[in-house]
Design a protein around this motif. Structure first.
Motif, PDB file in Angstrom:
ATOM      1  N   ALA A   1      46.153  46.339  49.491  1.00 41.41           N
ATOM      2  CA  ALA A   1      44.984  47.110  49.059  1.00 41.41           C
ATOM      3  C   ALA A   1      45.288  47.896  47.794  1.00 41.41           C
ATOM      4  O   ALA A   1      44.441  48.013  46.896  1.00 41.41           O
ATOM      5  CB  ALA A   1      44.543  48.056  50.178  1.00 41.41           C
ATOM      6  N   LEU A   2      46.510  48.436  47.704  1.00 38.19           N
ATOM      7  CA  LEU A   2      46.913  49.195  46.517  1.00 38.19           C
ATOM      8  C   LEU A   2      47.284  48.280  45.361  1.00 38.19           C
ATOM      9  O   LEU A   2      46.894  48.503  44.211  1.00 38.19           O
ATOM     10  CB  LEU A   2      48.091  50.105  46.857  1.00 38.19           C
ATOM     11  N   LYS A   3      48.027  47.225  45.646  1.00 39.09           N
ATOM     12  CA  LYS A   3      48.478  46.312  44.591  1.00 39.09           C
ATOM     13  C   LYS A   3      47.301  45.599  43.942  1.00 39.09           C
ATOM     14  O   LYS A   3      47.286  45.376  42.719  1.00 39.09           O
ATOM     15  CB  LYS A   3      49.450  45.283  45.177  1.00 39.09           C
ATOM     16  N   SER A   4      46.301  45.258  44.731  1.00 41.01           N
ATOM     17  CA  SER A   4      45.128  44.566  44.201  1.00 41.01           C
ATOM     18  C   SER A   4      44.280  45.455  43.308  1.00 41.01           C
ATOM     19  O   SER A   4      43.466  44.964  42.522  1.00 41.01           O
ATOM     20  CB  SER A   4      44.261  44.059  45.352  1.00 41.01           C
ATOM     21  N   GLY A   5      44.423  46.780  43.464  1.00 39.92           N
ATOM     22  CA  GLY A   5      43.556  47.703  42.753  1.00 39.92           C
ATOM     23  C   GLY A   5      42.225  47.927  43.444  1.00 39.92           C
ATOM     24  O   GLY A   5      41.380  48.684  42.945  1.00 39.92           O
ATOM     25  N   ASP A   6      42.024  47.298  44.600  1.00 39.52           N
ATOM     26  CA  ASP A   6      40.763  47.489  45.317  1.00 39.52           C
ATOM     27  C   ASP A   6      40.627  48.912  45.838  1.00 39.52           C
ATOM     28  O   ASP A   6      39.516  49.431  45.969  1.00 39.52           O
ATOM     29  CB  ASP A   6      40.655  46.494  46.473  1.00 39.52           C
ATOM     30  N   LEU A   7      41.754  49.540  46.178  1.00 35.88           N
ATOM     31  CA  LEU A   7      41.751  50.949  46.561  1.00 35.88           C
ATOM     32  C   LEU A   7      42.754  51.697  45.695  1.00 35.88           C
ATOM     33  O   LEU A   7      43.916  51.286  45.581  1.00 35.88           O
ATOM     34  CB  LEU A   7      42.120  51.116  48.032  1.00 35.88           C
ATOM     35  N   ALA A   8      42.307  52.767  45.072  1.00 36.16           N
ATOM     36  CA  ALA A   8      43.208  53.624  44.305  1.00 36.16           C
ATOM     37  C   ALA A   8      44.045  54.454  45.276  1.00 36.16           C
ATOM     38  O   ALA A   8      43.677  54.635  46.435  1.00 36.16           O
ATOM     39  CB  ALA A   8      42.406  54.543  43.387  1.00 36.16           C
ATOM     40  N   LEU A   9      45.158  54.974  44.787  1.00 36.96           N
ATOM     41  CA  LEU A   9      46.025  55.784  45.639  1.00 36.96           C
ATOM     42  C   LEU A   9      45.263  56.960  46.230  1.00 36.96           C
ATOM     43  O   LEU A   9      45.391  57.267  47.423  1.00 36.96           O
ATOM     44  CB  LEU A   9      47.228  56.287  44.837  1.00 36.96           C
TER      45      LEU A   9
ATOM     46  N   ARG B   1      36.785  44.411  49.081  1.00 41.19           N
ATOM     47  CA  ARG B   1      37.180  45.819  49.213  1.00 41.19           C
ATOM     48  C   ARG B   1      36.713  46.396  50.550  1.00 41.19           C
ATOM     49  O   ARG B   1      37.473  47.106  51.234  1.00 41.19           O
ATOM     50  CB  ARG B   1      36.591  46.644  48.062  1.00 41.19           C
ATOM     51  N   ASP B   2      35.471  46.102  50.947  1.00 45.74           N
ATOM     52  CA  ASP B   2      34.992  46.553  52.255  1.00 45.74           C
ATOM     53  C   ASP B   2      35.900  46.036  53.365  1.00 45.74           C
ATOM     54  O   ASP B   2      36.251  46.766  54.302  1.00 45.74           O
ATOM     55  CB  ASP B   2      33.574  46.042  52.517  1.00 45.74           C
ATOM     56  N   ARG B   3      36.258  44.767  53.261  1.00 43.74           N
ATOM     57  CA  ARG B   3      37.111  44.158  54.288  1.00 43.74           C
ATOM     58  C   ARG B   3      38.489  44.824  54.316  1.00 43.74           C
ATOM     59  O   ARG B   3      39.093  44.977  55.372  1.00 43.74           O
ATOM     60  CB  ARG B   3      37.217  42.652  54.073  1.00 43.74           C
ATOM     61  N   ARG B   4      38.974  45.222  53.163  1.00 46.55           N
ATOM     62  CA  ARG B   4      40.265  45.920  53.130  1.00 46.55           C
ATOM     63  C   ARG B   4      40.170  47.267  53.862  1.00 46.55           C
ATOM     64  O   ARG B   4      41.079  47.637  54.617  1.00 46.55           O
ATOM     65  CB  ARG B   4      40.712  46.139  51.695  1.00 46.55           C
ATOM     66  N   VAL B   5      39.103  48.001  53.641  1.00 51.62           N
ATOM     67  CA  VAL B   5      38.945  49.302  54.298  1.00 51.62           C
ATOM     68  C   VAL B   5      38.929  49.118  55.814  1.00 51.62           C
ATOM     69  O   VAL B   5      39.624  49.825  56.558  1.00 51.62           O
ATOM     70  CB  VAL B   5      37.671  50.004  53.810  1.00 51.62           C
TER      71      VAL B   5
ATOM     72  N   ARG C   1      30.567  58.028  51.335  1.00 52.68           N
ATOM     73  CA  ARG C   1      30.149  58.133  52.734  1.00 52.68           C
ATOM     74  C   ARG C   1      30.151  56.757  53.391  1.00 52.68           C
ATOM     75  O   ARG C   1      30.495  56.620  54.567  1.00 52.68           O
ATOM     76  CB  ARG C   1      28.751  58.763  52.828  1.00 52.68           C
ATOM     77  N   ARG C   2      29.810  55.724  52.628  1.00 52.77           N
ATOM     78  CA  ARG C   2      29.819  54.366  53.194  1.00 52.77           C
ATOM     79  C   ARG C   2      31.234  53.952  53.587  1.00 52.77           C
ATOM     80  O   ARG C   2      31.452  53.353  54.645  1.00 52.77           O
ATOM     81  CB  ARG C   2      29.236  53.385  52.180  1.00 52.77           C
ATOM     82  N   ASP C   3      32.231  54.239  52.740  1.00 49.51           N
ATOM     83  CA  ASP C   3      33.618  53.942  53.089  1.00 49.51           C
ATOM     84  C   ASP C   3      34.023  54.669  54.366  1.00 49.51           C
ATOM     85  O   ASP C   3      34.708  54.116  55.230  1.00 49.51           O
ATOM     86  CB  ASP C   3      34.562  54.349  51.954  1.00 49.51           C
ATOM     87  N   ARG C   4      33.604  55.925  54.467  1.00 51.88           N
ATOM     88  CA  ARG C   4      33.935  56.696  55.672  1.00 51.88           C
ATOM     89  C   ARG C   4      33.277  56.076  56.899  1.00 51.88           C
ATOM     90  O   ARG C   4      33.839  56.089  57.997  1.00 51.88           O
ATOM     91  CB  ARG C   4      33.522  58.160  55.497  1.00 51.88           C
ATOM     92  N   ARG C   5      32.107  55.521  56.733  1.00 49.86           N
ATOM     93  CA  ARG C   5      31.455  54.824  57.848  1.00 49.86           C
ATOM     94  C   ARG C   5      32.317  53.640  58.306  1.00 49.86           C
ATOM     95  O   ARG C   5      32.485  53.414  59.508  1.00 49.86           O
ATOM     96  CB  ARG C   5      30.087  54.284  57.420  1.00 49.86           C
ATOM     97  N   LEU C   6      32.834  52.866  57.362  1.00 45.05           N
ATOM     98  CA  LEU C   6      33.629  51.693  57.718  1.00 45.05           C
ATOM     99  C   LEU C   6      34.871  52.095  58.510  1.00 45.05           C
ATOM    100  O   LEU C   6      35.214  51.449  59.507  1.00 45.05           O
ATOM    101  CB  LEU C   6      34.035  50.930  56.454  1.00 45.05           C
TER     102      LEU C   6
END
Length: 275
Positions: free
Chosen positions: A219-227, A193-197, A53-58
């Motif tokens: 974001a994907l290459k770093s692994g900070d966000l999965a596919l 990761r937050d900044r990437r979102v 839910r926090r990611d969705r907020r961002l």
């Protein structure tokens, strides 16, 4: 849909609305609010498990702020703070990240709303809003060259590249290397990761092809966000920024993931020391 199923769906939608927005729904029942906002956005999208839910907020805050929509900005900032999903300091740091990618004029209004809504939350809890305290300078001991070198190293790491742009224009030297990557991406108030979102949503609403491609890939290459997380981000983005913009973002996600796989998958290892 059977009447009983529709009624249950609406009850779930209103419960999720109350949970997300920290207030009951009290609007009229129109196609927009009923079939759209409640039965789809809150019954389906906000309830999906692919993002926190926090990611969705961002994502939501970035999109509504970029759209210059006063009431949704105020409502979603209030809900993010009142729910505890974002602290006041995190919300202010989000404003700075947003300013970099969507501009200071839009961020100026968002900054004011964050301050107003935090004061509202405090008043509702019987707390006096704290007086603003002067912010200390970020890394005041850094000289100009050390800051630029740190910006170059941070740019390369964040963007998953073996190089940084040359110091040949005010935009790249004073802007990108000195400030955006020499300070903002290194600040502790939000995780990378937050900044990437926030950034993926921001460049998505900006319709900026090269930044969209570079930030989705990184974001994907770093692994900070999965596919799976990135795919879910696109759906949430579509709700608050529109399907036409999300269509291109979804295309870039697929292309970027194919590139990451062709390179052997996401990278491993910790971020380097910048200074």
């Amino acid at each position: 849909m059977a009447e009983g199923d529709a009624g249950e769906r609406r009850r779930r939608a209103e419960a999720m609305f109350r949970e997300v927005m920290t207030a009951p729904f009290d609007g009229a029942d129109t196609p927009y609010t009923g079939a759209g906002l409640l039965d789809f956005v809150f019954a389906d999208v906000w309830a999906r498990p692919g993002l926190s839910r926090r990611d969705r907020r961002l994502v939501t805050l970035t999109c509504v702020a970029a759209a210059d929509t006063r009431e949704p900005i105020e409502a979603h900032v209030y809900a993010a703070l009142n729910s505890g999903d974002l602290t006041y300091d995190e919300a202010l740091e989000l404003v700075l990240q947003f300013a970099v990618y969507c501009g200071w004029p839009k961020a100026s209004f968002l900054n004011g709303v964050v301050q107003e809504q935090y004061a509202r939350v405090c008043r509702e809890r019987g707390i006096e809003p704290p007086a603003p305290a002067p912010l200390p300078p970020w890394e005041p001991g850094l000289d100009r060259e050390a800051r630029l070198e740190g910006g170059e190293a941070c740019f390369a790491w964040v963007n998953c590249l073996p190089f940084a742009p040359p110091r040949d224009t005010p935009y790249t030297e004073a802007g990108i290397l000195n400030f955006v990557f020499g300070e903002v991406w290194q600040r502790p108030g939000l995780s990378v990761r937050d900044r990437r979102v926030v950034t993926v949503a921001a460049v998505g609403v900006d319709d900026t092809v090269i930044p969209i491609r570079s930030h989705v890939y990184a974001a994907l290459k770093s692994g900070d966000l999965a596919l799976e997380e990135m795919r879910e981000l696109v759906l949430h983005f579509a709700v608050y920024a529109g399907w036409p913009k999300a269509s291109f973002l979804d295309q870039v996600v697929g292309e970027s993931w194919a590139r990451v796989e062709s390179e052997g998958g996401p990278r491993t290892g910790a971020a380097p020391a910048y200074h």
